[in-house]
Design a protein around this motif. Structure first.
Motif, PDB file in Angstrom:
ATOM      1  N   GLY A   1      -8.074  -1.595  -5.225  1.00 16.73           N
ATOM      2  CA  GLY A   1      -9.041  -1.651  -5.012  1.00 16.73           C
ATOM      3  C   GLY A   1      -8.968  -3.158  -3.693  1.00 16.73           C
ATOM      4  O   GLY A   1      -9.445  -3.589  -3.471  1.00 16.73           O
ATOM      5  N   GLN A   2      -8.068  -2.903  -3.216  1.00 18.31           N
ATOM      6  CA  GLN A   2      -7.359  -3.483  -1.687  1.00 18.31           C
ATOM      7  C   GLN A   2      -8.650  -2.867  -1.197  1.00 18.31           C
ATOM      8  O   GLN A   2      -9.099  -2.272   0.007  1.00 18.31           O
ATOM      9  CB  GLN A   2      -6.417  -4.695  -2.202  1.00 18.31           C
ATOM     10  N   THR A   3      -8.999  -4.659  -0.160  1.00 20.87           N
ATOM     11  CA  THR A   3      -9.154  -4.394   1.484  1.00 20.87           C
ATOM     12  C   THR A   3      -8.351  -4.634   2.559  1.00 20.87           C
ATOM     13  O   THR A   3      -7.275  -5.169   2.576  1.00 20.87           O
ATOM     14  CB  THR A   3     -10.251  -4.759   1.554  1.00 20.87           C
ATOM     15  N   VAL A   4      -8.745  -2.882   3.611  1.00 24.84           N
ATOM     16  CA  VAL A   4      -7.514  -3.496   4.412  1.00 24.84           C
ATOM     17  C   VAL A   4      -8.180  -3.087   5.646  1.00 24.84           C
ATOM     18  O   VAL A   4      -9.156  -2.780   6.150  1.00 24.84           O
ATOM     19  CB  VAL A   4      -6.382  -1.911   4.265  1.00 24.84           C
ATOM     20  N   VAL A   5      -7.690  -3.686   6.586  1.00 25.59           N
ATOM     21  CA  VAL A   5      -8.059  -3.409   7.993  1.00 25.59           C
ATOM     22  C   VAL A   5      -6.463  -2.833   8.461  1.00 25.59           C
ATOM     23  O   VAL A   5      -5.236  -3.759   8.771  1.00 25.59           O
ATOM     24  CB  VAL A   5      -8.673  -5.266   8.809  1.00 25.59           C
ATOM     25  N   VAL A   6      -6.643  -1.704   9.431  1.00 23.44           N
ATOM     26  CA  VAL A   6      -6.149  -1.466  10.613  1.00 23.44           C
ATOM     27  C   VAL A   6      -6.469  -1.823  11.762  1.00 23.44           C
ATOM     28  O   VAL A   6      -7.076  -0.506  12.604  1.00 23.44           O
ATOM     29  CB  VAL A   6      -5.613   0.367  10.216  1.00 23.44           C
ATOM     30  N   MET A   7      -5.112  -2.474  12.763  1.00 26.14           N
ATOM     31  CA  MET A   7      -5.422  -2.362  14.197  1.00 26.14           C
ATOM     32  C   MET A   7      -5.110  -1.150  15.086  1.00 26.14           C
ATOM     33  O   MET A   7      -3.781  -0.687  14.910  1.00 26.14           O
ATOM     34  CB  MET A   7      -4.745  -3.460  14.777  1.00 26.14           C
ATOM     35  N   GLY A   8      -5.929  -0.139  15.753  1.00 25.97           N
ATOM     36  CA  GLY A   8      -5.585   0.919  15.773  1.00 25.97           C
ATOM     37  C   GLY A   8      -5.155   2.416  15.555  1.00 25.97           C
ATOM     38  O   GLY A   8      -5.610   2.545  14.773  1.00 25.97           O
ATOM     39  N   ALA A   9      -6.217   3.112  15.549  1.00 26.62           N
ATOM     40  CA  ALA A   9      -6.755   4.356  15.793  1.00 26.62           C
ATOM     41  C   ALA A   9      -5.978   5.378  16.337  1.00 26.62           C
ATOM     42  O   ALA A   9      -6.054   6.625  16.426  1.00 26.62           O
ATOM     43  CB  ALA A   9      -7.790   4.615  15.760  1.00 26.62           C
ATOM     44  N   GLY A  10      -4.388   4.986  16.792  1.00 27.96           N
ATOM     45  CA  GLY A  10      -3.906   6.514  17.600  1.00 27.96           C
ATOM     46  C   GLY A  10      -3.161   7.276  16.194  1.00 27.96           C
ATOM     47  O   GLY A  10      -3.721   6.738  14.983  1.00 27.96           O
ATOM     48  N   PRO A  11      -2.136   8.114  16.107  1.00 26.10           N
ATOM     49  CA  PRO A  11      -1.337   8.655  14.894  1.00 26.10           C
ATOM     50  C   PRO A  11      -1.075   7.989  13.645  1.00 26.10           C
ATOM     51  O   PRO A  11      -1.530   8.344  13.052  1.00 26.10           O
ATOM     52  CB  PRO A  11      -0.462   9.408  15.642  1.00 26.10           C
ATOM     53  N   VAL A  12      -0.333   6.205  14.475  1.00 28.73           N
ATOM     54  CA  VAL A  12      -0.154   6.129  12.991  1.00 28.73           C
ATOM     55  C   VAL A  12      -0.521   5.082  12.134  1.00 28.73           C
ATOM     56  O   VAL A  12      -0.929   4.917  11.313  1.00 28.73           O
ATOM     57  CB  VAL A  12       1.690   4.527  13.420  1.00 28.73           C
TER      58      VAL A  12
END
Length: 356
Positions: free
Chosen positions: A171-182
């Protein structure tokens, strides 16, 4: 698989690579196994060594075999090996800790001072014909998981560790900086953990398109404005209100790190997974005022590889979707050039004994 050659892809100095026959390794410990390497993925750190000849204090001072994201087939086992047999397909964990220090005994063996890690000077890597590993650092792949997928267990384990550090719950919200493989794999693991909203951030439209199809629910393209303004635009465009529960930086880029701190909600979690410049300008006032929990993340620790294998086995994470192409061992240098130029997501190199 029975060929005796141990052809290896070697970095001599920046932009100077060669192929050379190395002695085929032998088993010296009864708990070790000999693995014929089938596939190896190219990581950003491999490219960094190829370009710069060093990463931080790790400097290539003598010819070094590159590669550490590998899968292979067991061709010989030590007399005390019980969990593997000849013919087993395995994912190789490329770092072997001392197993005796405080970090190792506390379950944080990734922080071992005496870690022997593939393709990290002065140790050779896995872009070679045969590799010796302790049996407990070889992870047997289920029959329905391919060796190509097995080569991506390593970057997935990195993402598993980063996402564990973020303490993401359903249910949490997540932001991921960078759309490389990792970064993409962090999105996928967050989805597997039950995150309700996952925002992928990058400056390359093609990577964001891929992220949206792969695991992200939303994407965002930052502009050449202040970190505060980018954060405000991100929050408004993605409906995150007062901020995300967790923000992961998988880019190492200073503007992304600065923006991340302004995107985290009060009392949220920030994890630094990407490595960039040794020192940056950091919004420390925002960190303090919002009581953000900030964590670093380094490689992978106890249980991360096994969870990565399970996520692939259960099809909760589709690592095969990240594979742009597979090339012959003889084309390894061109593959490095393609990765440096940002062509595709993940390129795999066949081992010199891989005939399929």
């Amino acid at each position: 698989m029975a060929e005796e050659n141990n052809l290896s892809f070697i970095l001599n100095k920046p932009f100077d690579v060669s192929f050379s026959e190395r002695p085929k390794p032998t088993l010296k410990d009864p708990h070790d196994v000999l693995v014929a390497v089938n596939y190896t993925g190219i990581c950003g750190s491999d490219v960094h060594y190829w370009v710069e000849g060093k990463i931080g204090s790790f400097v290539v001072e003598k010819p070094m075999v590159l590669g550490h994201e590998s899968s292979g087939t067991v061709v010989q086992i030590g007399s005390s090996v019980t969990s593997l047999k000849v013919g087993d397909k395995v994912a190789l964990e490329p770092g072997i800790p001392c197993r005796r220090c405080t970090a190792c005994l506390s379950g944080k063996y990734n922080l071992c001072d005496d870690m022997i890690f593939a393709a990290t000077p002065p140790y050779d890597g896995t872009l070679t014909g045969f590799w010796v590993s302790p049996e407990d650092f070889c992870y047997k792949l289920p029959s329905h998981v391919s060796l190509q997928e097995g080569a991506l267990i390593e970057p997935l384990a990195v993402a598993v560790h980063i996402t564990k550090q973020a303490s993401i719950t359903p249910g949490q919200t997540v932001v991921v900086m960078g759309a490389g493989p990792v970064g993409l794999l962090c999105c996928a693991v967050a989805k597997a953990y039950g995150a309700s909203k996952i925002v992928s951030v990058d400056i390359q439209p093609s990577r964001l398109d891929f992220a949206k199809d792969f695991a992200a629910t939303h994407t965002f393209t930052p502009s050449r404005v202040s970190a505060e303004e980018n954060a405000s635009n991100l929050l408004s465009q993605t409906g995150l209100g007062q901020g995300a529960d967790a923000v992961i930086d998988a880019s190492g880029a200073e503007p992304s790190i600065q923006t991340s701190i302004h995107v985290v909600r009060r009392g949220g979690v920030y994890v630094q997974g990407g490595m960039g410049k040794p020192d940056i300008s950091f919004p420390i006032m925002a960190l303090c005022a919002k009581e953000i929990t900030a964590k670093g993340s380094f490689r992978y620790g106890s249980g991360d590889y096994r969870l990565a294998v399970e996520l692939v086995s259960s099809r909760k994470v589709d690592v095969k979707a990240l594979i742009t192409k597979t090339v012959e061992f003889a084309d390894a240098e061109q593959a490095f050039k393609d990765v440096k130029e940002g062509k595709g997501i993940k390129i795999l190199i066949k081992g010199p004994n891989e005939k399929a």
